[in-house]
Design an enzyme around this catalytic site. Structure first.
Site, mmCIF file in Angstrom:
data_model
loop_
_atom_site.group_PDB
_atom_site.id
_atom_site.type_symbol
_atom_site.label_atom_id
_atom_site.label_comp_id
_atom_site.label_asym_id
_atom_site.label_seq_id
_atom_site.Cartn_x
_atom_site.Cartn_y
_atom_site.Cartn_z
ATOM 1 N N MET A 21 16.777 -38.229 3.667
ATOM 2 C CA MET A 21 16.097 -39.020 4.781
ATOM 3 C C MET A 21 15.457 -40.361 4.522
ATOM 4 O O MET A 21 14.662 -41.000 5.150
ATOM 5 C CB MET A 21 15.251 -38.262 5.885
ATOM 6 C CG MET A 21 16.054 -36.967 6.460
ATOM 7 S SD MET A 21 15.257 -36.340 7.786
ATOM 8 C CE MET A 21 13.778 -35.970 7.387
ATOM 9 N N GLY A 22 15.706 -40.572 3.246
ATOM 10 C CA GLY A 22 14.964 -41.555 2.754
ATOM 11 C C GLY A 22 13.538 -41.648 2.307
ATOM 12 O O GLY A 22 13.211 -40.566 2.417
ATOM 13 N N HIS A 64 11.187 -40.162 -3.290
ATOM 14 C CA HIS A 64 10.150 -39.905 -4.299
ATOM 15 C C HIS A 64 10.961 -39.302 -5.517
ATOM 16 O O HIS A 64 12.160 -39.038 -5.401
ATOM 17 C CB HIS A 64 9.158 -38.998 -3.797
ATOM 18 C CG HIS A 64 9.562 -37.877 -3.130
ATOM 19 N ND1 HIS A 64 10.459 -36.906 -3.852
ATOM 20 C CD2 HIS A 64 9.588 -37.447 -1.841
ATOM 21 C CE1 HIS A 64 10.468 -35.869 -2.996
ATOM 22 N NE2 HIS A 64 10.090 -36.162 -1.876
ATOM 23 N N VAL A 68 9.980 -30.819 -7.606
ATOM 24 C CA VAL A 68 9.309 -31.558 -8.699
ATOM 25 C C VAL A 68 7.862 -31.727 -7.852
ATOM 26 O O VAL A 68 7.578 -32.010 -6.806
ATOM 27 C CB VAL A 68 9.928 -33.116 -8.640
ATOM 28 C CG1 VAL A 68 9.149 -34.046 -9.467
ATOM 29 C CG2 VAL A 68 11.241 -32.991 -9.004
ATOM 30 N N HIS A 107 13.676 -36.842 -5.030
ATOM 31 C CA HIS A 107 14.942 -37.025 -4.686
ATOM 32 C C HIS A 107 15.755 -37.608 -5.816
ATOM 33 O O HIS A 107 16.801 -37.701 -6.048
ATOM 34 C CB HIS A 107 14.677 -38.224 -3.698
ATOM 35 C CG HIS A 107 14.338 -38.027 -2.419
ATOM 36 N ND1 HIS A 107 12.871 -38.245 -1.667
ATOM 37 C CD2 HIS A 107 14.702 -37.279 -1.272
ATOM 38 C CE1 HIS A 107 12.808 -37.987 -0.659
ATOM 39 N NE2 HIS A 107 13.711 -37.127 -0.297
ATOM 40 N N GLN A 158 17.569 -32.934 14.079
ATOM 41 C CA GLN A 158 16.693 -31.880 13.378
ATOM 42 C C GLN A 158 15.073 -32.062 13.543
ATOM 43 O O GLN A 158 14.460 -31.151 13.000
ATOM 44 C CB GLN A 158 16.889 -31.915 11.832
ATOM 45 C CG GLN A 158 16.296 -33.097 11.062
ATOM 46 C CD GLN A 158 16.657 -32.939 9.569
ATOM 47 O OE1 GLN A 158 18.121 -33.130 9.323
ATOM 48 N NE2 GLN A 158 15.895 -32.712 8.709
ATOM 49 N N ASP A 199 12.871 -27.351 -0.142
ATOM 50 C CA ASP A 199 13.141 -27.083 1.423
ATOM 51 C C ASP A 199 13.886 -25.534 1.387
ATOM 52 O O ASP A 199 15.160 -25.506 1.444
ATOM 53 C CB ASP A 199 13.942 -28.067 2.182
ATOM 54 C CG ASP A 199 12.996 -29.374 2.190
ATOM 55 O OD1 ASP A 199 11.935 -29.318 2.639
ATOM 56 O OD2 ASP A 199 13.487 -30.469 1.787
ATOM 57 N N GLN A 217 16.113 -24.631 4.358
ATOM 58 C CA GLN A 217 17.362 -25.497 4.400
ATOM 59 C C GLN A 217 18.243 -25.206 3.373
ATOM 60 O O GLN A 217 19.687 -25.141 3.591
ATOM 61 C CB GLN A 217 16.785 -26.745 4.134
ATOM 62 C CG GLN A 217 17.939 -27.845 4.002
ATOM 63 C CD GLN A 217 17.293 -29.484 3.845
ATOM 64 O OE1 GLN A 217 16.993 -29.681 4.993
ATOM 65 N NE2 GLN A 217 17.142 -29.990 3.007
#
Lengths: 285, 285
Positions: free
Chosen positions: A29-30, A33, A175, A36, A60, A149, A152
């Site tokens: 979702m941009g 960090h 992380v 990602h 969501q 997550d 998820q």
């Protein structure tokens, strides 16, 4: 690195690339960090063409949640992804992903109901739907998700397997900041005081792991110890502290085999999640 | 022609074929008739590698419906498909498609609720789910469906578009017996008397088309005329006679533009469906 904004153009690109080396996808979702970027590097190692999607997925989010104020910074994301070695950023508009008349949703029963699903009804339906759609558009051979997550991850793994996607699901460990706080785009919401208290979440997971390592098998006792620690050492409001199996994500009474210890805690309006998987028996984690 | 029974083997085959000419898919429940064979021939014309799936999909049958007694004759189907020019029959087992722990379902809102969906709750959820899964396994560039199952066609078209499948959906007109009865695997259930009466369904659709052609625009009047004809000329028990738009399948009061006239009628325990699309204005059908 290319930026592709239209669903149709992204799919054309995937149709041209598929079969000529592995396509890797990192759905995000941009507001990226280091967590990602680790996903992108994993995708880089395991595929030949890395697509990173940036899409704050409205379906969501609940009506009272933070869809509108969710942090966004595309220029910074683009710079980071260029360095991390992405080949394409797929950056679609909401109305291209969900045009007028949109009607189709993917539901993963049972696994979506507990944990975060209990306080975020419809959340995992939105997640499963957008991931299925991204898989159809990008046609990845490998898709990479972060272990932070946890629910998820289990929902997507189940969805991909159940619906017969050929995509291999790769999970990259959480992380953390130096003080143990799991990296999250939502950490930016925290006040200085909340930020100072938030590492107690990770400490509570480490405590759970230590207790289980010492032979504790009662989920109730481990949860109580975790709750006690969080309440003593922070002003966080506990949403849940739960211990479940890793198949159907059902709460367990006795900790044995592979077990998920997961929690969600509000600091003010900011809801943080974290988790750890513990294993009893020969292969202690 | 090959027969492939395992999901994994079918997907491996598709992964090898994809991008090297178009893959065509014809999803069926077997017990094939000329209507199915027309679908296969259409797939043959529009693709380079034709897969016909034969799978009586349990999750699209209600608990009191005919899943168990649904007619099956694989040897005959195989012979017919060989002649019609299929390259592969995909013939999976139920437990390979829905293994233990299966949890994922695809729902198409609104379009699934009326018409057949009203008397068969969950039916289109089962249809959308199995078709999504077949698309993921076979990776078709073209998928061919019969117009007889009108609501199914609209649900699948919406699902494929919404979820971003690259598959083009091709619809082939209903194939009819000489007396107008739409071909259906379920026609085999009919007694001689029921079989003699069943063509009234098609006659009622022809009546609707004629009335609209003559300028009638009241859906209520057209439906009443159709119901009257069916009740006068058969012992069939009407499940529904409905007139809807072709976008959301919502009942209309006034017939204008492209309109679906659809019906379901029980002859004994056997439920038959049929439909016609009428168009008012310049492009009268």
């Amino acid at each position: 690195m290319r930026v592709v904004r239209s669903v149709a153009a992204m799919q054309r690109l995937a149709l041209n690339r598929r079969g000529k080396g592995r396509i890797g996808l990192v759905p995000t979702m941009g507001y990226l960090h280091e967590g990602h970027l680790q996903l992108v590097r994993a995708a880089r190692r395991q595929s030949d063409f890395v697509v990173v999607s940036i899409f704050v997925n409205p379906i969501q989010f609940g009506p009272k949640e933070d869809f509108r104020r969710y942090p966004r910074d595309f220029r910074r994301d683009r710079r980071l992804l260029e360095s991390a070695g992405a080949d394409v950023i797929f950056y679609p508009a909401v109305k291209d992903m969900y045009p007028e008349g949109y009607a189709t949703f993917v539901e993963v029963e049972r696994l979506s109901d507990g944990l975060c699903g209990a306080s975020r009804p419809g959340h995992f339906r939105g997640v499963a739907t957008v991931v299925a759609k991204l898989f159809n558009i990008v046609m990845p051979d490998v898709a990479v998700f972060g272990a932070k997550d946890a629910q998820q991850v289990f929902v997507i793994r189940r969805m991909a397997h159940d619906l017969g996607f050929h995509t291999r699901i790769v999970i990259v460990p959480t992380v953390r900041e130096k003080d143990g706080l799991a990296m999250s785009s939502r950490n930016v919401y925290l006040s200085q005081e909340q930020r100072a208290e938030a590492p107690v979440l990770h400490r509570s997971l480490v405590l759970a792991k230590r207790l289980v390592g010492q032979g504790e098998r009662s989920a109730a006792k481990v949860r109580a110890a975790m709750r006690g620690l969080i309440q003593r050492e922070s002003g966080g409001r506990i949403d849940y502290v739960e211990i479940t199996d890793t198949d159907e994500l059902k709460p367990v009474r006795t900790i044995e085999g592979e077990t998920l210890v997961a929690l969600a805690v509000f600091f003010g309006k900011t809801r943080l999640i974290d988790n750890i998987v513990v294993r009893t028996g020969s292969c202690e984690l």
